[in-house]
Design a protein around this motif. Sequence first.
Motif, mmCIF file in Angstrom:
data_model
loop_
_atom_site.group_PDB
_atom_site.id
_atom_site.type_symbol
_atom_site.label_atom_id
_atom_site.label_comp_id
_atom_site.label_asym_id
_atom_site.label_seq_id
_atom_site.Cartn_x
_atom_site.Cartn_y
_atom_site.Cartn_z
ATOM 1 N N CYS A 66 -9.896 -5.508 -7.398
ATOM 2 C CA CYS A 66 -10.310 -3.842 -6.152
ATOM 3 C C CYS A 66 -10.285 -2.775 -7.363
ATOM 4 O O CYS A 66 -8.816 -2.584 -7.979
ATOM 5 C CB CYS A 66 -8.542 -3.907 -5.252
ATOM 6 N N ASP A 67 -10.832 -1.458 -7.473
ATOM 7 C CA ASP A 67 -10.793 -0.120 -7.550
ATOM 8 C C ASP A 67 -10.222 0.765 -7.388
ATOM 9 O O ASP A 67 -11.187 0.931 -5.984
ATOM 10 C CB ASP A 67 -11.556 -0.267 -8.913
ATOM 11 N N PRO A 68 -8.956 1.173 -7.175
ATOM 12 C CA PRO A 68 -8.317 1.947 -6.426
ATOM 13 C C PRO A 68 -9.155 3.841 -6.605
ATOM 14 O O PRO A 68 -9.856 3.501 -7.685
ATOM 15 C CB PRO A 68 -6.654 2.351 -6.356
ATOM 16 N N ILE A 69 -8.876 4.410 -5.691
ATOM 17 C CA ILE A 69 -8.953 5.740 -5.715
ATOM 18 C C ILE A 69 -8.700 6.341 -7.063
ATOM 19 O O ILE A 69 -6.934 5.994 -7.315
ATOM 20 C CB ILE A 69 -8.303 6.619 -4.875
ATOM 21 N N SER A 70 -9.017 7.079 -8.566
ATOM 22 C CA SER A 70 -8.617 7.278 -9.782
ATOM 23 C C SER A 70 -6.508 8.052 -9.557
ATOM 24 O O SER A 70 -6.272 6.720 -10.664
ATOM 25 C CB SER A 70 -9.400 7.718 -10.583
ATOM 26 N N GLU A 71 -7.116 8.691 -8.400
ATOM 27 C CA GLU A 71 -5.188 9.803 -9.297
ATOM 28 C C GLU A 71 -4.326 8.212 -8.437
ATOM 29 O O GLU A 71 -2.980 9.463 -8.345
ATOM 30 C CB GLU A 71 -5.941 10.516 -9.021
ATOM 31 N N HIS A 72 -4.790 7.977 -7.263
ATOM 32 C CA HIS A 72 -3.910 6.834 -6.357
ATOM 33 C C HIS A 72 -2.739 6.061 -7.093
ATOM 34 O O HIS A 72 -3.328 5.056 -7.642
ATOM 35 C CB HIS A 72 -4.528 6.267 -5.037
ATOM 36 N N ASN A 73 -2.015 5.850 -7.272
ATOM 37 C CA ASN A 73 -0.484 4.741 -8.018
ATOM 38 C C ASN A 73 -0.402 4.020 -7.151
ATOM 39 O O ASN A 73 0.349 3.466 -7.610
ATOM 40 C CB ASN A 73 0.758 6.477 -8.014
ATOM 41 N N ARG A 74 -0.157 4.721 -5.542
ATOM 42 C CA ARG A 74 -0.424 2.829 -4.641
ATOM 43 C C ARG A 74 -1.366 2.369 -4.817
ATOM 44 O O ARG A 74 -2.445 2.677 -4.491
ATOM 45 C CB ARG A 74 0.609 3.525 -3.948
ATOM 46 N N LEU A 75 -1.282 0.857 -4.370
ATOM 47 C CA LEU A 75 -2.373 0.341 -4.584
ATOM 48 C C LEU A 75 -1.823 -1.409 -2.845
ATOM 49 O O LEU A 75 -0.982 -1.255 -3.862
ATOM 50 C CB LEU A 75 -3.209 -0.502 -5.585
ATOM 51 N N TYR A 76 -2.543 -1.402 -2.714
ATOM 52 C CA TYR A 76 -1.908 -2.416 -1.911
ATOM 53 C C TYR A 76 -3.219 -3.920 -1.375
ATOM 54 O O TYR A 76 -4.620 -3.558 -1.450
ATOM 55 C CB TYR A 76 -2.090 -1.728 0.353
ATOM 56 N N TRP A 77 -2.494 -4.662 -0.876
ATOM 57 C CA TRP A 77 -3.412 -5.627 0.244
ATOM 58 C C TRP A 77 -3.319 -6.522 0.956
ATOM 59 O O TRP A 77 -2.160 -6.311 1.171
ATOM 60 C CB TRP A 77 -3.455 -6.669 -1.164
ATOM 61 N N TYR A 78 -4.365 -6.298 1.532
ATOM 62 C CA TYR A 78 -4.147 -7.054 3.204
ATOM 63 C C TYR A 78 -5.089 -8.312 3.147
ATOM 64 O O TYR A 78 -6.087 -8.409 2.922
ATOM 65 C CB TYR A 78 -4.589 -5.413 4.506
ATOM 66 N N ARG A 79 -4.983 -8.812 4.228
ATOM 67 C CA ARG A 79 -5.448 -10.096 5.055
ATOM 68 C C ARG A 79 -5.519 -10.157 6.250
ATOM 69 O O ARG A 79 -4.914 -9.554 7.059
ATOM 70 C CB ARG A 79 -5.032 -11.300 4.653
ATOM 71 N N GLN A 80 -7.394 -9.994 6.621
ATOM 72 C CA GLN A 80 -7.280 -9.163 7.970
ATOM 73 C C GLN A 80 -8.364 -10.868 8.143
ATOM 74 O O GLN A 80 -9.335 -11.213 7.674
ATOM 75 C CB GLN A 80 -8.227 -8.501 8.638
ATOM 76 N N GLU A 115 -2.685 -7.916 7.744
ATOM 77 C CA GLU A 115 -1.662 -8.602 8.266
ATOM 78 C C GLU A 115 -1.159 -7.957 6.009
ATOM 79 O O GLU A 115 -2.011 -8.457 5.666
ATOM 80 C CB GLU A 115 -1.339 -9.795 7.723
ATOM 81 N N PHE A 116 -0.250 -7.416 6.121
ATOM 82 C CA PHE A 116 -0.123 -6.836 4.539
ATOM 83 C C PHE A 116 -0.019 -8.239 3.624
ATOM 84 O O PHE A 116 1.293 -8.795 4.440
ATOM 85 C CB PHE A 116 1.618 -5.454 4.859
ATOM 86 N N LEU A 117 -0.028 -8.561 2.258
ATOM 87 C CA LEU A 117 0.468 -9.135 1.837
ATOM 88 C C LEU A 117 0.889 -8.418 0.494
ATOM 89 O O LEU A 117 1.973 -9.222 0.527
ATOM 90 C CB LEU A 117 -0.745 -9.741 0.407
#
Lengths: 109, 113
Positions: free
Chosen positions: B23-37, B44-46
Amino acid sequence: KNQVEQSPQSLIILEGKNCTLQCNYTVSPFSNLRWYKQDTGRGPVSLTIMTFSENTKSNGRYTATLDADTKQSSLHITASQLSDSASYICVVSAGDMRFGAGTRLTVKP
Amino acid sequence: DTGVSQDPRHKITKRGQNVTFRCDPISEHNRLYWYRQTLGQGPEFLTYFQNEAQLEKSRLLSDRFSAERPKGSFSTLEIQRTEQGDSAMYLCASSLVSVETQYFGPGTRLLVL
């Protein structure tokens, strides 16, 4: 039991008609409530976000309402288009994000 | 702003194999999340990261799952010894700490045969 319940589970309407999707939640307290649109096979896209003190928020043909007393939110879609066919997910933030299962909307010509 | 990107978009694997998603987030974003659907359900939050630190892990994240964000930019999610029950869409999202709206990537659809 899911803390965010959405209804109906699925809905079919004709193009041009209006519809309203419901979200009931038990999460308390919460910081904000969001509605997301998710096209098949894609990630969710944010439509609206409301804090607990807001009653309504619009984004084009989408209008979300929030009643914090009854813990209910609705998403009203006006003059539906074929491209509105998607799943609409209600998400309540309370530190973490609590997702509803979504309402699958199909707009037919 | 190129948005959140995920790779691959689709993965088919045999049971017991290991898979890794990026996963490559938006460049200035410091939070990154993984979910399963899974089909017909909300995500669902992982787990999530703030910069390179993994701050929270769901109990859904069994020992076979591991996520990293070594330099606080892109992240990887690895599933070892895949099982058929792992078949799902894996979504990544990113946000700023100061703004809670999460921006989702297109997801990686995993099918375990």
